[in-house]
Design a protein around this motif. Sequence first.
Motif, short mmCIF file in Angstrom:
data_model
loop_
_atom_site.label_atom_id
_atom_site.label_comp_id
_atom_site.label_asym_id
_atom_site.label_seq_id
_atom_site.Cartn_x
_atom_site.Cartn_y
_atom_site.Cartn_z
N UNK A 72 0.82 -1.21 0.00
CA UNK A 72 0.00 0.00 0.00
C UNK A 72 0.85 1.26 0.00
N UNK A 73 1.98 1.21 0.68
CA UNK A 73 2.86 2.37 0.69
C UNK A 73 3.39 2.66 -0.72
N UNK A 74 3.85 1.64 -1.42
CA UNK A 74 4.34 1.82 -2.79
C UNK A 74 3.22 2.29 -3.72
N UNK A 75 2.07 1.65 -3.62
CA UNK A 75 0.93 2.01 -4.45
C UNK A 75 0.49 3.45 -4.17
N UNK A 76 0.55 3.84 -2.92
CA UNK A 76 0.21 5.20 -2.52
C UNK A 76 1.16 6.21 -3.18
N UNK A 77 2.43 5.87 -3.28
CA UNK A 77 3.39 6.74 -3.95
C UNK A 77 2.95 7.02 -5.39
N UNK A 78 2.55 5.99 -6.10
CA UNK A 78 2.14 6.13 -7.50
C UNK A 78 0.91 7.03 -7.59
N UNK A 79 -0.06 6.78 -6.75
CA UNK A 79 -1.29 7.59 -6.77
C UNK A 79 -1.02 9.03 -6.37
N UNK A 80 -0.22 9.23 -5.36
CA UNK A 80 0.06 10.58 -4.88
C UNK A 80 0.87 11.39 -5.88
N UNK A 81 1.76 10.74 -6.59
CA UNK A 81 2.58 11.48 -7.56
C UNK A 81 1.69 12.17 -8.60
N UNK A 82 0.63 11.52 -8.99
CA UNK A 82 -0.27 12.08 -10.00
C UNK A 82 -1.14 13.21 -9.43
N UNK A 83 -1.45 13.15 -8.14
CA UNK A 83 -2.46 14.04 -7.59
C UNK A 83 -1.97 15.03 -6.53
N UNK A 84 -0.77 14.89 -6.06
CA UNK A 84 -0.29 15.69 -4.94
C UNK A 84 0.94 16.50 -5.38
N UNK A 85 0.74 17.79 -5.62
CA UNK A 85 1.82 18.64 -6.12
C UNK A 85 2.98 18.72 -5.15
N UNK A 86 2.71 18.74 -3.85
CA UNK A 86 3.79 18.82 -2.87
C UNK A 86 4.64 17.56 -2.88
N UNK A 87 4.00 16.41 -3.01
CA UNK A 87 4.75 15.15 -3.10
C UNK A 87 5.58 15.11 -4.39
N UNK A 88 4.97 15.49 -5.50
CA UNK A 88 5.68 15.53 -6.78
C UNK A 88 6.87 16.47 -6.69
N UNK A 89 6.66 17.60 -6.05
CA UNK A 89 7.74 18.58 -5.82
C UNK A 89 8.88 17.94 -5.03
N UNK A 90 8.54 17.21 -3.96
CA UNK A 90 9.58 16.59 -3.14
C UNK A 90 10.40 15.60 -3.94
N UNK A 91 9.72 14.77 -4.70
CA UNK A 91 10.44 13.74 -5.46
C UNK A 91 11.32 14.38 -6.52
#
Length: 182
Positions: A72-91
């Motif tokens: 779920x943690x890995x899957x959450x990363x994939x989902x969040x990358x598409x929808x969460x600008x702050x997470x995408x920014x961090x990565x």
Amino acid sequence: MSADKIKIEAAALFAEHGYAGTSLAQISEQVGIKKPSIYAHFKSKEHLFSTLIDDAFAAEWRILHEYSSLFEFLDNYVKRYANDALFRFLITSSFFPPDHLKEDILKRFYDYLDALEEKSREILQEGIKTGTIRKIDIADTAAMYTIILDSILVELCYGSRERTEKRLDVSWRFFWNSIKKG
């Protein structure tokens, strides 16, 4: 205009164009304010960027301590990358940090990855106790989990979501089947 609205738009622009490729003028245009209005909340572009880095790492540390399923943690990363600008920014900022902040960002990112690997060890140990997985070398398995995570992060930055999901599916099946067998 709130600082939060500025941060959301800035995170998306920094994630897409990087530090050097994003100007305060672009951010103000995206937010719909005049550039000097940004200075009411942030001293400079670097201050805004550093604030976003702090916010992003704080969010990830909270999430890290909440999860209890490796998949779920890995899957959450994939989902969040598409929808969460702050997470995408961090990565993207961790992969492509501005030169003057590189050392600090990479240290913080590596500390986060080390904590993630430790959390993985705890989850694996619990799986052994409950019989969900057979006895394994926990340190090596947690390191392999982190390698899978690294692969997913690279794919998120360079590939498509479909490609990332395929890599996650294949790597997870291989990983999970390996640790279930012991």
